[in-house]
Design an enzyme around this catalytic site. Structure first.
Site: not given
Ligand code: PLP
Length: 398
Positions: A48, A229
């Site tokens: 943490e 991501t």
């Molecule tokens: C543009 C975008 N933002 C955020 C996310 C959310 O990601 P996660 O599925 O890892 O929560 C996605 C997932 O499909 C996405 O395409």
């Protein structure tokens, strides 16, 4: 593995992954090194806090892992430490966007994003997402004729709504997002609105790997924050990275405080190590070749499907992603039926709404395709021609 039940399921899933054509736009196949880091003993450690400021002892090695990941994130996207702050502790894209808004937008403030049916993500202010409940949300749509962003309309909406933050970068938008244009619009609206300036947040989750590979424009020169991501085109583990501009507004401190103690506890350092490996892999010349091939493959796949008479949203793609209208105003089949028949024939896709969709998300009018996963497995243009042929045959036989 001693747990034979789980071992058997892992083996079965590995076999399934090998046996199908994977056109899920948000999936990819990670390297053995990424898998090794994910399954490493780093998972045993509580950490943490941040490097040099942990609540637990014994973190001298973990600190090096997290710092390395941060340094590589900056290096991959050609950023200076003095200009950008990086947080690599976010567990996935949705909590990362939530953390960003929580840090920078007062509860009850206004988020502007693209509507789900036009290609936006749930966490861009959809009413079913907490991002559409804790904050006011205003959603823009694509031009119904061209099926791309109408920047003039967007400007009118920004002037009227005065959002606190605008999200650019989407989940099912195949075209290049003009980040510079977003910046210019926000700046010109601020002049008219007496200096009130919306923040600009780029969600590059889908095309981060293409940016790293030099085949999609980078948003960093134009935005206040970026989220990606790491498990889609970037070909890393399931995790997310947040970048915020480092300046007198103090976003760096606000973000770090929101991540811990605001929202999370101990970071998953095994994931962070795996992200660091993926970032290093994405700096290699082979990755540039890979990113180029991803886009080439998507362009060929879109063109071949068009040749068979299918409606490809916006007339094509500039990225890894294709949005295909399978319903075609009742002349074709629904997205759900299309994805099920394709799956039965070993082609995995996801059903998806298309711009202006009136059929609803559980049985929409289209499917979304992507070429990241199959390009990792070495597929080239000729394979895309064959996949398009196979898809057309399956969809037409329904
Ligand atoms: C543009 C975008 N933002 C955020 C996310 C959310 O990601 P996660 O599925 O890892 O929560 C996605 C997932 O499909 C996405 O395409």
């Amino acid at each position: 593995m001693r747990d034979k039940q789980i071992e058997k399921l892992i083996k079965e899933e590995e076999k399934r992954q090998k046996s199908v054509i994977n056109l899920i736009a948000s999936e990819n196949y990670v390297s053995d090194d990424v898998l090794k880091a994910l399954g490493s003993k780093l998972t045993n450690k509580y950490a943490e806090g941040y490097p040099g400021k942990r609540y637990y002892g014994g973190n001298e090695i973990i600190d090096k892992v997290e710092n390395l990941c941060i340094d590589r994130a900056l290096k991959l996207f050609k950023l200076k430490k003095e200009d950008w702050h990086v947080n690599v502790q976010l567990l996935s894209g949705s909590p990362a966007n939530f953390a960003l808004y929580s840090a920078l937008v007062p509860i009850g403030g206004k988020i502007m994003g693209m509507k789900l049916t036009s290609g936006g993500h749930l966490t861009h202010g959809h009413p079913l997402s907490m991002t559409g409940k804790l904050w006011k949300s205003v959603q823009f749509e694509l031009d119904p004729k061209t099926e791309v962003i109408d920047y003039e309309k967007l400007k009118e909406m920004i002037l009227e709504e005065k959002p606190d933050i605008i999200v650019c970068g989407f989940t099912a938008y195949p075209r290049i997002v003009d980040f510079k244009k977003f910046r210019e619009i926000i700046d010109s609206c601020a002049i008219i609105n007496g200096g009130v300036k919306s923040l600009l947040h780029a969600d590059i989750s889908h095309f981060a790997g293409l940016i790293a590979g030099g085949v999609y424009p980078s948003p960093f020169a134009y935005v206040d924050s970026v989220m990606t991501t790491t498990h889609k085109s970037l070909r890393g583990p399931r995790q997310a990275i947040l970048f915020v501009k480092k300046d007198e507004r103090g976003f760096d401190k606000k973000l770090d405080k929101m991540v811990i103690p605001g929202l999370f506890g101990g970071p998953h350092e095994n994931n962070i190590a795996a992200v660091a490996i993926a970032l290093q892999e994405a700096m290699k010349p082979e990755f540039k070749k890979y990113a180029k091939q991803v886009v080439k493959n998507a362009k060929v796949l879109a063109k071949e499907l068009q040749k068979f008479g299918w409606h490809i949203i916006s007339g094509g793609t500039d990225s890894h992603l294709i949005l295909m209208d399978t319903w075609m105003e009742g002349k074709g089949i629904s997205g759900k039926e299309a994805s099920t028949s394709l799956e039965n024939a070993g082609i995995i896709v996801n059903m998806n709404t298309i711009p202006g969709d009136t059929r609803g998300v559980m049985d929409p009018s289209g499917i979304r395709l992507g070429t990241c996963a199959e390009t990792t497995r070495g597929k080239k243009e000729k394979d895309m021609i064959n996949i398009a042929k196979k898809m057309d045959k399956i969809l037409r036989s329904k």
